[in-house]
Design an enzyme around this catalytic site. Structure first.
Site, PDB file in Angstrom:
ATOM      1  N   ARG A 120       0.862  -1.197   0.000  1.00 19.86           N
ATOM      2  CA  ARG A 120       0.000   0.000   0.000  1.00 19.86           C
ATOM      3  C   ARG A 120       0.892   1.238   0.000  1.00 19.86           C
ATOM      4  O   ARG A 120       0.958   1.981   0.979  1.00 19.86           O
ATOM      5  CB  ARG A 120      -0.932   0.010   1.200  1.00 19.86           C
ATOM      6  CG  ARG A 120      -1.762  -1.229   1.466  1.00 19.86           C
ATOM      7  CD  ARG A 120      -2.658  -1.699   0.390  1.00 19.86           C
ATOM      8  NE  ARG A 120      -3.929  -1.057   0.153  1.00 19.86           N
ATOM      9  CZ  ARG A 120      -5.075  -1.323   0.763  1.00 19.86           C
ATOM     10  NH1 ARG A 120      -5.123  -2.192   1.714  1.00 19.86           N
ATOM     11  NH2 ARG A 120      -6.194  -0.732   0.402  1.00 19.86           N
ATOM     12  N   GLN A 125      -0.075   2.470  -6.003  1.00 18.32           N
ATOM     13  CA  GLN A 125      -1.506   2.789  -5.927  1.00 18.32           C
ATOM     14  C   GLN A 125      -2.277   2.369  -7.179  1.00 18.32           C
ATOM     15  O   GLN A 125      -3.401   1.891  -7.078  1.00 18.32           O
ATOM     16  CB  GLN A 125      -1.680   4.291  -5.718  1.00 18.32           C
ATOM     17  CG  GLN A 125      -2.448   4.591  -4.461  1.00 18.32           C
ATOM     18  CD  GLN A 125      -2.314   6.038  -4.027  1.00 18.32           C
ATOM     19  OE1 GLN A 125      -1.620   6.847  -4.657  1.00 18.32           O
ATOM     20  NE2 GLN A 125      -2.972   6.371  -2.953  1.00 18.32           N
ATOM     21  N   ASP A 128      -3.483  -1.298  -7.051  1.00 16.74           N
ATOM     22  CA  ASP A 128      -4.076  -1.730  -5.784  1.00 16.74           C
ATOM     23  C   ASP A 128      -5.523  -2.219  -5.967  1.00 16.74           C
ATOM     24  O   ASP A 128      -6.470  -1.439  -5.897  1.00 16.74           O
ATOM     25  CB  ASP A 128      -4.002  -0.534  -4.819  1.00 16.74           C
ATOM     26  CG  ASP A 128      -4.505  -0.856  -3.434  1.00 16.74           C
ATOM     27  OD1 ASP A 128      -4.994  -1.981  -3.217  1.00 16.74           O
ATOM     28  OD2 ASP A 128      -4.420   0.025  -2.570  1.00 16.74           O
ATOM     29  N   SER A 131      -8.085  -1.518  -3.011  1.00 20.97           N
ATOM     30  CA  SER A 131      -8.740  -0.209  -2.987  1.00 20.97           C
ATOM     31  C   SER A 131      -9.832  -0.136  -4.048  1.00 20.97           C
ATOM     32  O   SER A 131     -10.926   0.359  -3.788  1.00 20.97           O
ATOM     33  CB  SER A 131      -7.720   0.904  -3.233  1.00 20.97           C
ATOM     34  OG  SER A 131      -6.866   0.992  -2.124  1.00 20.97           O
ATOM     35  N   TYR A 226      -2.380  -0.322   8.611  1.00 15.75           N
ATOM     36  CA  TYR A 226      -3.521  -1.190   8.888  1.00 15.75           C
ATOM     37  C   TYR A 226      -3.864  -1.177  10.370  1.00 15.75           C
ATOM     38  O   TYR A 226      -3.035  -0.834  11.209  1.00 15.75           O
ATOM     39  CB  TYR A 226      -3.201  -2.637   8.490  1.00 15.75           C
ATOM     40  CG  TYR A 226      -3.258  -2.876   7.003  1.00 15.75           C
ATOM     41  CD1 TYR A 226      -4.480  -2.872   6.332  1.00 15.75           C
ATOM     42  CD2 TYR A 226      -2.105  -3.124   6.273  1.00 15.75           C
ATOM     43  CE1 TYR A 226      -4.538  -3.094   4.979  1.00 15.75           C
ATOM     44  CE2 TYR A 226      -2.157  -3.345   4.900  1.00 15.75           C
ATOM     45  CZ  TYR A 226      -3.376  -3.333   4.263  1.00 15.75           C
ATOM     46  OH  TYR A 226      -3.443  -3.557   2.923  1.00 15.75           O
TER      47      TYR A 226
HETATM   48  P1  NAD Z   1      -9.250  -2.756   5.765  1.00 13.18           P
HETATM   49  O1  NAD Z   1     -10.193  -3.276   4.743  1.00 13.18           O
HETATM   50  O2  NAD Z   1      -8.100  -3.584   6.205  1.00 13.18           O
HETATM   51  O3  NAD Z   1     -10.109  -2.341   7.090  1.00 13.18           O
HETATM   52  C1  NAD Z   1     -11.193  -1.431   6.994  1.00 13.18           C
HETATM   53  C2  NAD Z   1     -11.139  -0.441   8.131  1.00 13.18           C
HETATM   54  O4  NAD Z   1     -11.541  -1.093   9.350  1.00 13.18           O
HETATM   55  C3  NAD Z   1      -9.763   0.155   8.423  1.00 13.18           C
HETATM   56  O5  NAD Z   1      -9.846   1.564   8.356  1.00 13.18           O
HETATM   57  C4  NAD Z   1      -9.444  -0.334   9.839  1.00 13.18           C
HETATM   58  O6  NAD Z   1      -8.702   0.608  10.592  1.00 13.18           O
HETATM   59  C5  NAD Z   1     -10.831  -0.508  10.402  1.00 13.18           C
HETATM   60  N1  NAD Z   1     -10.884  -1.381  11.606  1.00 13.18           N
HETATM   61  C6  NAD Z   1     -10.201  -2.536  11.845  1.00 13.18           C
HETATM   62  N2  NAD Z   1     -10.508  -3.016  13.066  1.00 13.18           N
HETATM   63  C7  NAD Z   1     -11.417  -2.164  13.608  1.00 13.18           C
HETATM   64  C8  NAD Z   1     -12.121  -2.120  14.837  1.00 13.18           C
HETATM   65  N3  NAD Z   1     -11.931  -3.034  15.774  1.00 13.18           N
HETATM   66  N4  NAD Z   1     -12.992  -1.099  15.057  1.00 13.18           N
HETATM   67  C9  NAD Z   1     -13.181  -0.135  14.121  1.00 13.18           C
HETATM   68  N5  NAD Z   1     -12.530  -0.112  12.929  1.00 13.18           N
HETATM   69  C10 NAD Z   1     -11.673  -1.114  12.677  1.00 13.18           C
HETATM   70  O7  NAD Z   1      -8.720  -1.299   5.328  1.00 13.18           O
HETATM   71  P2  NAD Z   1      -8.304  -0.750   3.892  1.00 13.18           P
HETATM   72  O8  NAD Z   1      -9.418  -0.038   3.277  1.00 13.18           O
HETATM   73  O9  NAD Z   1      -7.688  -1.847   3.113  1.00 13.18           O
HETATM   74  O10 NAD Z   1      -7.197   0.313   4.287  1.00 13.18           O
HETATM   75  C11 NAD Z   1      -6.161  -0.056   5.173  1.00 13.18           C
HETATM   76  C12 NAD Z   1      -5.034   0.937   5.198  1.00 13.18           C
HETATM   77  O11 NAD Z   1      -4.359   1.037   3.954  1.00 13.18           O
HETATM   78  C13 NAD Z   1      -5.466   2.350   5.498  1.00 13.18           C
HETATM   79  O12 NAD Z   1      -4.474   2.921   6.301  1.00 13.18           O
HETATM   80  C14 NAD Z   1      -5.471   3.032   4.196  1.00 13.18           C
HETATM   81  O13 NAD Z   1      -5.351   4.432   4.299  1.00 13.18           O
HETATM   82  C15 NAD Z   1      -4.258   2.389   3.587  1.00 13.18           C
HETATM   83  N6  NAD Z   1      -4.277   2.484   2.136  1.00 13.18           N
HETATM   84  C16 NAD Z   1      -3.141   2.926   1.515  1.00 13.18           C
HETATM   85  C17 NAD Z   1      -3.128   3.006   0.122  1.00 13.18           C
HETATM   86  C18 NAD Z   1      -1.917   3.476  -0.579  1.00 13.18           C
HETATM   87  O14 NAD Z   1      -1.159   4.259  -0.088  1.00 13.18           O
HETATM   88  N7  NAD Z   1      -1.674   2.949  -1.764  1.00 13.18           N
HETATM   89  C19 NAD Z   1      -4.229   2.631  -0.607  1.00 13.18           C
HETATM   90  C20 NAD Z   1      -5.352   2.178   0.071  1.00 13.18           C
HETATM   91  C21 NAD Z   1      -5.362   2.090   1.458  1.00 13.18           C
END
Ligand code: NAD
Length: 373
Positions: A120, A125, A128, A131, A226
């Protein structure tokens, strides 16, 4: 070099590459084979692929003649058994939920790339798929909730009286959750949000949601952005607050996940039973155990007037744009491993290539999968 696009097994409706990406691959001096009818359920038909330069063949020929096989859902262990170990497999291999297939790939010495493992980072990006697919899921989840809810989402002031806006509670503000906030707000709902990562607070606010903070969340910079497992004390505090907010909500969208682990349990059955009759819960974490205790993966359950939809495969229900996004991500990754003469060039010094590689030369390469194994 030949790249072969496989047809997915139903009910999956998406396809791994659309004609636009086929055209772009052919410009990279690669040949593309397509399993007959692979794009039909994504409303993209063989003649469009032929116009883009693909050759249409039967599945057996795709499997035997391609150097790289591309798909969405992982191939079954039986098919992997039949594949020559010189082939490269590339798709969404679901390694954490599919350890047996990972072992099979290792045993057969097959090189495989799992696009859910793309790091990530900003550079990655455009590759990904997590996303991309989460964007589709968050959007569809809100629309599905609106259709099941016996109320309006927006506020209405009419001659027939004033209708209050629906209240939507979103658990988890990752990519799917943020998309869900945006769509629910566009439909006029009042939106509240929980997440364990304080970094998302400003994003939630900028989309018009109200972030409900629970003090004492464990955050770990080493987890790459994460969420990580929380303490029992935090879980109890969070459960009490979620219980209060769920009881005044009409819709709950569950998106909270922890990669490689069972989804956190956030909505207890007592909370669901105390919710307003007619409320709707959409559990996007259903396939990894669900955030709601009463979720049944792949089913719609009704408990004391509350509809609970356990659905993690919304992207397949919107196959055209979901395929378009997946295909763009896949093409951008393929570009990284194809050289100027259209031949394979695997550079394991590149963190994206190494991080996305699931198995190679009889070993698991991705560190997170290795740790789980
Ligand atoms: P995910 O699908 O792994 O989880 C969804 C959300 O659930 C997350 O925001 C997580 O913090 C939340 N969560 C987990 N346990 C929880 C709990 N007990 N109570 C409440 N919320 C809870 O998440 P995702 O959409 O795959 O994104 C994960 C990370 O990756 C984020 O930091 C996001 O900003 C980052 N990201 C980075 C890039 C990039 O730079 N290329 C792209 C996409 C996402």
């Amino acid at each position: 070099m030949k790249i072969g696009i496989l047809k997915e097994n139903q009910p999956e409706q998406r396809v791994a590459l659309l004609p636009e990406s086929v055209k772009a691959l052919i410009k990279l001096k690669v040949e593309v084979l397509l399993e007959k009818g692979a794009g039909n359920l994504a409303y993209t038909f063989d003649p469009e692929y032929i116009d883009a330069g693909a050759i249409i063949v039967e599945r057996n020929n795709v499997l035997s003649d391609s150097d790289i096989l591309v798909f969405i859902n992982p191939l079954g262990a039986e098919e992997i058994q039949k594949i020559n170990s010189s082939k490269i497999l590339m798709g969404a291999m679901n390694p954490f939920g599919n350890i047996e297939v990972v072992k099979e790939l290792v045993a057969k010495n097959i090189t495989s790339f799992s696009l859910e493992l793309v790091p990530r980072t900003s550079r990655a990006q455009s590759m990904d798929i997590l996303s991309s697919m989460a964007t589709v899921a968050g959007y569809r989840a809100v629309l599905d909730a609106a259709l099941h809810l016996p109320r309006f989402f927006p506020m209405f002031m009419s001659a027939a009286g004033t209708i209050k806006p629906a209240k939507v509670l979103i658990l988890g503000a990752g990519v799917a959750g943020l998309q869900a906030i945006a769509v629910a707000r566009k439909l006029g709902a009042v939106v509240e949000v929980f997440d364990v990562r304080s970094a998302v607070k400003e994003e939630v606010k900028s989309l018009g949601g109200k972030f409900i903070e629970v003090e004492g969340a464990v955050e770990d910079a080493a987890a790459g952005g994460y969420a990580v497992e929380q303490t029992d004390e935090f879980k109890q505090k969070q459960a009490d607050l979620i219980d209060q907010h769920a009881q005044t909500s009409h819709v709950v969208i569950c998106t909270a996940q922890i990669p490689g682990r069972k989804a956190p349990l956030l909505l207890k059955k007592e909370t669901v039973k105390a919710m307003k009759s007619g409320s709707v819960i959409i559990d996007l974490a259903a396939s990894s155990g669900g955030n709601c205790e009463l979720t049944i993966n792949g089913e719609i359950a009704k408990v004391e007037g509350v509809t609970i939809i356990g659905k993690s495969d919304y992207p397949s229900d919107m196959p055209y744009d979901a395929s378009a996004m997946y295909a763009k991500n896949m093409f951008n990754f393929l570009k990284l491993i194809i050289n100027d003469t259209g031949e394979l060039d695997l550079n394991f010094d590149d963190e994206i290539v190494k991080g996305t590689c699931l198995t190679h030369k009889g070993e698991v390469i991705n560190e997170r999968v290795k740790a789980v194994l």
